[in-house]
Design a protein around this motif. Structure first.
Motif, short mmCIF file in Angstrom:
data_model
loop_
_atom_site.label_atom_id
_atom_site.label_comp_id
_atom_site.label_asym_id
_atom_site.label_seq_id
_atom_site.Cartn_x
_atom_site.Cartn_y
_atom_site.Cartn_z
N LEU A 194 -4.11 0.59 -2.31
CA LEU A 194 -3.52 -0.67 -2.74
C LEU A 194 -2.75 -0.48 -4.03
CD1 LEU A 194 -3.36 -3.82 -2.44
CD2 LEU A 194 -5.42 -3.90 -3.86
N ARG A 207 -2.23 -3.65 -9.28
CA ARG A 207 -3.65 -3.28 -9.30
C ARG A 207 -3.95 -2.45 -10.55
NH1 ARG A 207 -7.10 0.28 -4.87
NH2 ARG A 207 -9.16 -0.49 -5.50
N GLU A 234 -12.42 -6.22 1.99
CA GLU A 234 -11.52 -7.27 1.58
C GLU A 234 -12.28 -8.24 0.70
OE1 GLU A 234 -9.11 -9.06 4.63
OE2 GLU A 234 -9.08 -10.98 3.61
N ALA A 237 -11.47 -11.81 -1.41
CA ALA A 237 -10.51 -12.88 -1.74
C ALA A 237 -9.11 -12.53 -1.24
CB ALA A 237 -10.51 -13.12 -3.24
N THR A 238 -9.00 -12.11 -0.01
CA THR A 238 -7.76 -11.77 0.72
C THR A 238 -7.13 -10.44 0.29
OG1 THR A 238 -6.03 -12.83 -0.60
CG2 THR A 238 -7.27 -14.25 0.91
N ILE A 239 -7.73 -9.74 -0.62
CA ILE A 239 -7.18 -8.47 -1.06
C ILE A 239 -7.97 -7.33 -0.43
CG2 ILE A 239 -6.62 -7.03 -3.05
CD1 ILE A 239 -6.83 -9.67 -4.72
N VAL A 240 -7.31 -6.51 0.37
CA VAL A 240 -7.94 -5.33 0.97
C VAL A 240 -7.81 -4.21 -0.05
CG1 VAL A 240 -7.97 -3.72 2.91
CG2 VAL A 240 -7.40 -6.13 3.29
N ASP A 241 -8.88 -3.96 -0.78
CA ASP A 241 -8.74 -3.12 -1.97
C ASP A 241 -9.32 -1.73 -1.86
OD1 ASP A 241 -11.25 -4.96 -3.96
OD2 ASP A 241 -11.32 -4.14 -1.93
N PHE A 242 -10.37 -1.54 -1.07
CA PHE A 242 -10.97 -0.21 -0.95
C PHE A 242 -11.04 0.19 0.51
CE2 PHE A 242 -12.25 0.76 -5.23
CZ PHE A 242 -12.38 -0.48 -5.84
N TRP A 243 -10.64 1.43 0.78
CA TRP A 243 -10.60 1.96 2.13
C TRP A 243 -11.51 3.18 2.24
CZ3 TRP A 243 -6.27 0.92 5.79
CH2 TRP A 243 -5.46 -0.13 5.36
N ARG A 250 -4.50 -10.23 10.37
CA ARG A 250 -3.76 -9.61 9.31
C ARG A 250 -2.74 -8.67 9.95
NH1 ARG A 250 -6.06 -13.16 6.24
NH2 ARG A 250 -7.70 -12.50 4.75
N SER A 291 -1.81 -11.27 4.03
CA SER A 291 -3.20 -11.72 4.04
C SER A 291 -3.26 -13.24 4.00
CB SER A 291 -3.97 -11.09 2.87
OG SER A 291 -3.35 -11.38 1.64
N TYR A 319 0.84 -1.19 0.00
CA TYR A 319 0.00 0.00 0.00
C TYR A 319 0.88 1.25 0.00
CZ TYR A 319 -3.46 -3.36 1.54
OH TYR A 319 -4.27 -4.46 1.63
#
Lengths: 107, 118
Positions: free
Chosen positions: A46, A55, B100, B102-108, A96, A91, A36
């Motif tokens: 990300l 990404r 999250e 599928a193990t991806i933390v993508d949006f915050w 985590r 992850s 990140y």
């Protein structure tokens, strides 16, 4: 818990430099490693997931590599907008955990 | 378009209970493989993972805080709530929720700052 250790904690570089930073896991996490970017006062964004997948929408100068316990984030040609703090996160399992961050500063 | 937004009190007194709400849109917490995490960041410090709730209502907590944390979801409202009991000054931080998949933390979310002071 899996501990994540980033190095260096900070680095100084110039625009156009190639920059590399490392993230180490205390146990093998296969390729379950995310990177990140966080700019001051903003939420993290990300960049890389599964250690090396870029990404969508992220500049191609960012790349990630590694598996198991050692991982690397590389910026091929540092741009002014890249000055920020970079965090890795595993992850592979819960909890985590995040690394302590690498701050990229202007030389 | 996926968005998340945190809300809650900006100032609490020591020993009070912090209740934060994450309101989200653009995804469903009924979908297999989807989770919402809470993460915090004390001023000038690193990110700290706190808790996660999965689509099937499975819950996970940070080991050192699990006796004080509780996470829940209301899928009809598209909200996730985090409570932290007996709050201390060291709990002062910006609190983020993040999706999250599928193990991806993508949006915050943008984060909400919490101060603890008497």
């Amino acid at each position: 818990d899996i501990q994540m250790t980033q190095s260096p904690s900070s680095l100084s570089a110039s625009v156009g430099d190639r920059v590399t930073m490392t993230c180490r896991a205390s146990h093998s996490i296969n390729k379950y490693l995310n990177w990140y970017q966080q700019k001051s006062g903003k939420a993290p964004k990300l960049l890389i997931f599964f250690a090396s997948s870029l990404r969508s929408g992220v500049a191609s100068r960012f790349s990630g590599s590694g598996s198991g316990t050692e991982f690397t984030l590389t910026i091929s040609s540092l741009q002014p907008e890249d000055f920020a703090t970079y965090y890795c996160q595993q992850s592979y399992t819960t909890p985590r955990t995040f690394g302590q961050g690498t701050r990229v500063e202007i030389k | 378009q996926v968005t998340l937004r945190e809300s809650g009190p900006a100032l609490l007194k020591p020993t009070e209970t912090l209740t934060l709400t994450c309101s989200f849109s653009g995804f469903s917490l009924n979908t297999s493989g989807v989770s919402v995490n809470w993460i915090r960041q004390p001023p000038g410090k690193a990110l700290e993972w706190l808790a996660r709730i999965d689509w099937d209502d499975t819950k996970y907590y940070d080991t050192s805080l699990e006796t004080r944390l509780a996470i829940s979801k209301d899928t009809s409202k598209n909200q996730v709530v985090l409570t932290l009991t007996n709050i201390y000054p060291v709990d002062a931080a910006t609190y983020y929720c993040a999706r999250e998949m599928a193990t991806i933390v993508d949006f915050w979310g943008q984060g909400t700052m919490v101060t603890v002071s008497s």
